[in-house]
Scaffold this motif. Structure first.
Motif, PDB file in Angstrom:
ATOM      1  N   SER A   1      -7.116   4.763  -9.358  1.00 39.49           N
ATOM      2  CA  SER A   1      -7.959   5.204 -10.435  1.00 39.49           C
ATOM      3  C   SER A   1      -8.277   4.177 -11.505  1.00 39.49           C
ATOM      4  N   GLN A   2      -9.165   4.428 -12.165  1.00 37.69           N
ATOM      5  CA  GLN A   2      -9.443   3.196 -13.353  1.00 37.69           C
ATOM      6  C   GLN A   2      -8.328   3.530 -14.324  1.00 37.69           C
TER       7      GLN A   2
ATOM      8  N   THR B   1      -3.844   1.920 -17.613  1.00 40.19           N
ATOM      9  CA  THR B   1      -2.615   2.146 -18.269  1.00 40.19           C
ATOM     10  C   THR B   1      -1.359   1.375 -17.738  1.00 40.19           C
ATOM     11  N   LEU B   2      -1.714   1.069 -16.483  1.00 41.87           N
ATOM     12  CA  LEU B   2      -0.292   0.602 -15.822  1.00 41.87           C
ATOM     13  C   LEU B   2      -0.234  -0.828 -15.334  1.00 41.87           C
ATOM     14  N   LEU B   3      -1.455  -1.734 -15.828  1.00 42.26           N
ATOM     15  CA  LEU B   3      -1.469  -3.004 -15.330  1.00 42.26           C
ATOM     16  C   LEU B   3      -1.315  -3.668 -16.806  1.00 42.26           C
ATOM     17  N   LYS B   4      -0.241  -4.518 -17.117  1.00 39.82           N
ATOM     18  CA  LYS B   4       0.089  -4.919 -18.241  1.00 39.82           C
ATOM     19  C   LYS B   4       0.109  -6.454 -18.426  1.00 39.82           C
ATOM     20  N   LYS B   5      -0.401  -7.032 -19.478  1.00 41.42           N
ATOM     21  CA  LYS B   5      -0.498  -8.438 -19.629  1.00 41.42           C
ATOM     22  C   LYS B   5       0.936  -8.978 -20.021  1.00 41.42           C
ATOM     23  N   SER B   6       1.114 -10.118 -19.282  1.00 38.38           N
ATOM     24  CA  SER B   6       2.627 -10.801 -19.252  1.00 38.38           C
ATOM     25  C   SER B   6       2.620 -12.154 -19.519  1.00 38.38           C
TER      26      SER B   6
ATOM     27  N   ASP C   1      -7.261  -0.869  -3.043  1.00 45.52           N
ATOM     28  CA  ASP C   1      -6.187  -0.387  -2.515  1.00 45.52           C
ATOM     29  C   ASP C   1      -4.986  -0.080  -3.815  1.00 45.52           C
ATOM     30  N   HIS C   2      -4.524   0.949  -3.622  1.00 46.81           N
ATOM     31  CA  HIS C   2      -3.782   1.484  -4.871  1.00 46.81           C
ATOM     32  C   HIS C   2      -2.394   1.365  -4.667  1.00 46.81           C
ATOM     33  N   THR C   3      -2.030   0.164  -3.897  1.00 49.36           N
ATOM     34  CA  THR C   3      -0.416  -0.127  -3.892  1.00 49.36           C
ATOM     35  C   THR C   3      -0.283  -1.647  -4.107  1.00 49.36           C
ATOM     36  N   CYS C   4       0.895  -1.997  -4.647  1.00 49.65           N
ATOM     37  CA  CYS C   4       1.107  -3.117  -4.889  1.00 49.65           C
ATOM     38  C   CYS C   4       1.376  -4.116  -3.508  1.00 49.65           C
TER      39      CYS C   4
ATOM     40  N   LEU D   1       0.154   3.330  -7.337  1.00 50.32           N
ATOM     41  CA  LEU D   1      -0.603   3.802  -8.421  1.00 50.32           C
ATOM     42  C   LEU D   1      -1.252   5.049  -8.348  1.00 50.32           C
ATOM     43  N   LEU D   2      -1.667   5.805  -9.202  1.00 46.45           N
ATOM     44  CA  LEU D   2      -2.347   6.928  -8.818  1.00 46.45           C
ATOM     45  C   LEU D   2      -3.760   6.726  -8.281  1.00 46.45           C
ATOM     46  N   THR D   3      -4.485   7.367  -7.427  1.00 47.10           N
ATOM     47  CA  THR D   3      -5.531   7.324  -7.063  1.00 47.10           C
ATOM     48  C   THR D   3      -6.833   8.178  -7.555  1.00 47.10           C
ATOM     49  N   LEU D   4      -8.099   8.101  -7.315  1.00 43.09           N
ATOM     50  CA  LEU D   4      -8.731   9.422  -7.990  1.00 43.09           C
ATOM     51  C   LEU D   4      -8.550  10.713  -7.408  1.00 43.09           C
TER      52      LEU D   4
END
Ligand SMILES: [Zn+2]
Ligand SMILES: [Zn+2]
Length: 216
Positions: free
Chosen positions: A147-148, A153-158, A201-204, A211-214
């Motif tokens: 989901s957007q 919220t979960l993708l973080k710059k590093s 795809d919602h998985t690493c 990650l959560l999906t819609l």
């Protein structure tokens, strides 16, 4: 040089393996001058490893020739795949056709495209990563986009801390301290690469952390 991820295409599955192809370039630009020449480089990656014996030297083809007869060209370029245990004839044909179709979707030729230098025909690098996943290692083979909200919220710059690691989507190596984006599992990628991936795809792609999906 960070590679720019144009698209990630799910190719399908055959027996216990599923396949995808990432198309990557050097810039965001996808409008080509008529004299443009593609430089194709193909990598094959299975789970965490490159299958290096299937990597081919980069090969040039004028863009207009590719648009006319790209499938034949790719058939030759990718032919080492057809005899590898991970690929059967059926999946080989599907990969060739999917990649040819995708390149035609991504690029177009325009007389008015801006040029950096008039003297030389512009070379356009295209990296194709053919990925192979072993379905028996992971439960879900159905690709569902994240989901957007999860992406936001979960993708973080590093910053990359250890060296000699690569973005597993484009296989480009990271320098220490390079900008990257991490998932909650701490695996890291280029922003554009993981964004494209999560839209598919919602998985690493490294460990299948979901990650959560819609639908969640
Ligand atoms: Zn990448
Ligand atoms: Zn992970």
């Amino acid at each position: 040089m960070p590679r720019y991820c144009y698209s990630i295409t799910t190719i399908g599955s055959h027996q216990r393996f599923s396949y995808y192809a990432s198309m990557l370039g050097a810039t965001e630009t996808t409008t080509l001058r008529p004299a443009a020449i593609f430089r194709f480089t193909i990598f094959v990656s299975s789970e965490y490893d490159r299958i290096s014996e299937l990597n081919t030297p980069s090969t040039l083809i004028p863009a207009e020739t590719f648009f006319r007869e790209g499938s034949n060209f790719l058939q030759t370029l990718l032919s080492p795949l057809s005899s590898h245990r991970l690929f059967g004839t059926h999946i080989f044909e599907t990969i060739v056709n999917a990649v040819a179709h995708e390149v035609r979707q991504i690029f177009r030729v325009d007389e008015a495209a801006p040029s950096s230098s008039e003297s030389e025909p512009p070379e356009v690098p295209v990296w194709i990563v053919v990925g192979v996943n072993d379905n028996t290692l992971f439960e879900s083979t159905n690709l569902v986009p994240a989901s957007q909200e999860a992406i936001d919220t979960l993708l973080k710059k590093s910053r990359v801390v250890q060296g000699e690691s690569c973005c597993c989507i484009c296989l480009d190596e990271f320098n220490v301290n390079a900008e990257c984006y991490t998932l909650p599992c701490q695996h890291f990628f280029h922003h554009k690469c993981i964004l494209r991936w999560l839209q598919t795809d919602h998985t690493c792609p490294m460990c299948r952390h979901p990650l959560l999906t819609l639908k969640d």
